[in-house]
Design a protein around this motif. Structure first.
Motif, PDB file in Angstrom:
ATOM      1  N   ALA A   1       9.417   0.438   7.342  1.00  0.00           N
ATOM      2  CA  ALA A   1       9.160   1.852   7.061  1.00  0.00           C
ATOM      3  C   ALA A   1       8.786   2.000   5.596  1.00  0.00           C
ATOM      4  N   PRO A   2       8.086   3.082   5.229  1.00  0.00           N
ATOM      5  CA  PRO A   2       7.748   3.323   3.821  1.00  0.00           C
ATOM      6  C   PRO A   2       8.995   3.380   2.952  1.00  0.00           C
ATOM      7  N   GLN A   3       8.889   2.841   1.743  1.00  0.00           N
ATOM      8  CA  GLN A   3      10.041   2.719   0.854  1.00  0.00           C
ATOM      9  C   GLN A   3       9.912   3.658  -0.348  1.00  0.00           C
ATOM     10  N   GLY A   4      10.998   4.361  -0.668  1.00  0.00           N
ATOM     11  CA  GLY A   4      11.090   5.142  -1.886  1.00  0.00           C
ATOM     12  C   GLY A   4      10.208   6.376  -1.914  1.00  0.00           C
ATOM     13  N   PRO A   5      10.291   7.131  -3.030  1.00  0.00           N
ATOM     14  CA  PRO A   5       9.505   8.361  -3.157  1.00  0.00           C
ATOM     15  C   PRO A   5       7.996   8.114  -3.150  1.00  0.00           C
TER      16      PRO A   5
ATOM     17  N   VAL B   1       0.857  -1.187   0.000  1.00  0.00           N
ATOM     18  CA  VAL B   1       0.000   0.000   0.000  1.00  0.00           C
ATOM     19  C   VAL B   1       0.893   1.237   0.000  1.00  0.00           C
ATOM     20  N   ARG B   2       0.291   2.368  -0.273  1.00  0.00           N
ATOM     21  CA  ARG B   2       1.002   3.642  -0.187  1.00  0.00           C
ATOM     22  C   ARG B   2       0.752   4.251   1.194  1.00  0.00           C
ATOM     23  N   ALA B   3       1.822   4.585   1.875  1.00  0.00           N
ATOM     24  CA  ALA B   3       1.709   5.145   3.223  1.00  0.00           C
ATOM     25  C   ALA B   3       1.406   6.640   3.115  1.00  0.00           C
ATOM     26  N   GLU B   4       0.166   6.962   2.823  1.00  0.00           N
ATOM     27  CA  GLU B   4      -0.226   8.354   2.604  1.00  0.00           C
ATOM     28  C   GLU B   4      -0.689   9.026   3.885  1.00  0.00           C
ATOM     29  N   GLU B   5      -1.452   8.281   4.701  1.00  0.00           N
ATOM     30  CA  GLU B   5      -2.015   8.896   5.899  1.00  0.00           C
ATOM     31  C   GLU B   5      -1.529   8.251   7.187  1.00  0.00           C
ATOM     32  N   ASP B   6      -0.662   7.226   7.079  1.00  0.00           N
ATOM     33  CA  ASP B   6      -0.220   6.496   8.257  1.00  0.00           C
ATOM     34  C   ASP B   6       1.009   5.678   7.860  1.00  0.00           C
ATOM     35  N   ASP B   7       1.795   5.249   8.848  1.00  0.00           N
ATOM     36  CA  ASP B   7       2.944   4.387   8.572  1.00  0.00           C
ATOM     37  C   ASP B   7       2.705   2.957   9.027  1.00  0.00           C
ATOM     38  N   ASP B   8       1.486   2.653   9.440  1.00  0.00           N
ATOM     39  CA  ASP B   8       1.146   1.298   9.875  1.00  0.00           C
ATOM     40  C   ASP B   8       0.366   0.608   8.757  1.00  0.00           C
ATOM     41  N   PHE B   9       0.915  -0.512   8.238  1.00  0.00           N
ATOM     42  CA  PHE B   9       0.309  -1.165   7.078  1.00  0.00           C
ATOM     43  C   PHE B   9      -1.160  -1.508   7.312  1.00  0.00           C
ATOM     44  N   ALA B  10      -1.460  -2.176   8.401  1.00  0.00           N
ATOM     45  CA  ALA B  10      -2.820  -2.657   8.641  1.00  0.00           C
ATOM     46  C   ALA B  10      -3.814  -1.506   8.722  1.00  0.00           C
TER      47      ALA B  10
ATOM     48  N   PHE C   1       5.146  -2.282   2.768  1.00  0.00           N
ATOM     49  CA  PHE C   1       4.969  -3.707   2.539  1.00  0.00           C
ATOM     50  C   PHE C   1       4.548  -4.393   3.832  1.00  0.00           C
ATOM     51  N   ALA C   2       3.650  -5.368   3.703  1.00  0.00           N
ATOM     52  CA  ALA C   2       3.227  -6.145   4.863  1.00  0.00           C
ATOM     53  C   ALA C   2       4.235  -7.251   5.134  1.00  0.00           C
ATOM     54  N   PRO C   3       4.531  -7.538   6.384  1.00  0.00           N
ATOM     55  CA  PRO C   3       5.406  -8.679   6.689  1.00  0.00           C
ATOM     56  C   PRO C   3       4.748  -9.991   6.244  1.00  0.00           C
ATOM     57  N   ASP C   4       5.568 -10.923   5.774  1.00  0.00           N
ATOM     58  CA  ASP C   4       5.064 -12.260   5.461  1.00  0.00           C
ATOM     59  C   ASP C   4       4.673 -12.959   6.760  1.00  0.00           C
ATOM     60  N   LEU C   5       3.587 -13.715   6.715  1.00  0.00           N
ATOM     61  CA  LEU C   5       3.124 -14.446   7.896  1.00  0.00           C
ATOM     62  C   LEU C   5       3.547 -15.902   7.766  1.00  0.00           C
ATOM     63  N   VAL C   6       4.474 -16.326   8.624  1.00  0.00           N
ATOM     64  CA  VAL C   6       5.020 -17.686   8.587  1.00  0.00           C
ATOM     65  C   VAL C   6       4.852 -18.313   9.960  1.00  0.00           C
ATOM     66  N   GLY C   7       4.361 -19.562   9.993  1.00  0.00           N
ATOM     67  CA  GLY C   7       4.230 -20.258  11.266  1.00  0.00           C
ATOM     68  C   GLY C   7       3.061 -21.220  11.252  1.00  0.00           C
ATOM     69  N   SER C   8       2.688 -21.688  12.417  1.00  0.00           N
ATOM     70  CA  SER C   8       1.558 -22.618  12.503  1.00  0.00           C
ATOM     71  C   SER C   8       0.274 -21.911  12.086  1.00  0.00           C
ATOM     72  N   SER C   9      -0.711 -22.687  11.689  1.00  0.00           N
ATOM     73  CA  SER C   9      -1.994 -22.103  11.303  1.00  0.00           C
ATOM     74  C   SER C   9      -2.622 -21.339  12.460  1.00  0.00           C
TER      75      SER C   9
END
Length: 345
Positions: free
Chosen positions: A269-273, A205-214, A278-286
């Motif tokens: 943190a937001p990347q580039g201009p 997503v584009r971090a336009e109004e917040d720096d938290d992906f969710a 980017f959201a972290p990959d979710l790895v682990g048990s179901s």
């Protein structure tokens, strides 16, 4: 474990369709096998990415045409076709043909904007018009016009032994209503809602109004539904990279965890201009993944997901991930496999 606010009604997966440049047939065949496996596991949908000048599927519509002949129920999607590389007239013909072949199972996902690395390919892509091409939303409006069966020609009728139509053929009623728009920014999400489209929101997503992906993703979904004629009933699908490890071997778990670690820095943190987040990959048990999703502000707003498969794994890895997703993770999210009496039936 926290129970998701919205039980998951539709579960899909997305793949790049990785292949070896020296032996591309094997990779394409594996992609078709994955779609067949997905149908047998009860997935509601299978989606293909669109990659040009890379070792991933460059013609998802052609591959999905083959998939229509090897499946009978699972929905087939593209996530997403960049319209800057397409002619909306010809693409409409191809999409409608595949939809007819599938019995109305196609979900075209599209995006707008200049093609990636446009300066490097423009002379080959549009040798006579590269400086005049419009890569904005009018390109999508033209595609929708064509898919709806609205006139594209001023001539119809017979000419000798041939008959001509004013609209793109074949025409597949309902296809235009199954078009999804890939939006990473707030304005794009609003526009998609105003146009009555379906919304694909991914792990970027584009971090336009917040720096938290969710939180950013949640704001896009809410704004989309505010602008959509269907309001809360407007369709939104979330696409994160999700890797359950329940039945994975120790070697697979190590590979998956290393893959996620290698991509973690870009999520901090937001990347580039463009301030891409980017959201972290979710790895682990179901159970662990289900808990993380239940607490995710974006996931809390959806009842459809298209989980993305990592780009670089082997077929056996994808088989394990898809099996665990369908048999372990999905039910924890309130999902019932298609054809087994649930909402996906």
């Amino acid at each position: 474990m926290t129970v998701p606010e919205r039980p998951l009604s539709k579960l899909g997966f997305l793949t790049i369709g990785l292949f070896d440049e020296d032996e591309p047939a094997a990779g394409h065949e594996n992609t078709l096998r994955m779609i067949e496996l997905g149908e047998s596991l009860g997935f509601d949908s299978a989606w293909l990415r669109d990659r040009h000048l890379q070792h991933g599927i460059s013609s998802p519509v052609a591959v999905l045409a083959a998939a229509t002949q090897r499946t009978s129920r699972i929905e087939l999607g593209t996530a997403v076709i960049p319209l800057g590389l397409e002619n909306p007239f010809r693409l409409a013909e191809d999409l409608a043909t595949v939809d007819v072949l599938s019995g109305g199972r196609l979900n075209p996902g599209v995006s707008v904007g200049p093609p990636t690395h446009y300066d490097h390919i423009k002379q080959h892509l549009y040798p006579d018009s590269w400086d005049a091409e419009d890569f904005g939303r009018t390109r999508l409006s033209r595609l929708l016009h064509n898919l709806r069966g609205e006139p594209v020609s001023t001539f119809s009728g017979r000419e000798g032994i041939e008959t001509y139509s004013r609209r793109v053929q074949p025409h597949s009623p309902g296809l235009a209503g199954r078009v999804w728009y890939g939006a990473a920014g707030l304005a794009s999400a609003e526009w998609a809602g105003e146009q009555g489209l379906n919304l694909l929101t991914s792990s970027v997503v584009r971090a336009e109004e917040d720096d938290d992906f969710a939180r950013v993703q949640r704001s896009h979904i809410l704004r989309f539904r505010e602008r959509h004629p269907l309001g809360e009933r407007a369709r939104v699908s979330q696409g994160l990279v999700v890797i359950p490890t329940d039945s994975a071997t120790p070697a697979q778990r190590r590979k998956y965890e290393e893959y996620a670690r290698g991509r973690l820095a870009r999520t901090t943190a937001p990347q580039g201009p463009g301030r891409l987040l980017f959201a972290p990959d979710l790895v682990g048990s179901s159970e662990r993944i289900a808990q993380a999703l239940a607490e995710h502000a974006g996931f809390q707003q959806v009842d459809e997901v298209v989980f993305a498969l990592p780009f670089t794994f082997e077929y056996e890895d994808y088989e394990q991930i898809l099996t665990d997703t369908a048999t372990r993770l999905g039910p924890l999210l309130g999902w019932t496999p298609a054809g087994r009496g649930g909402q996906g039936a």
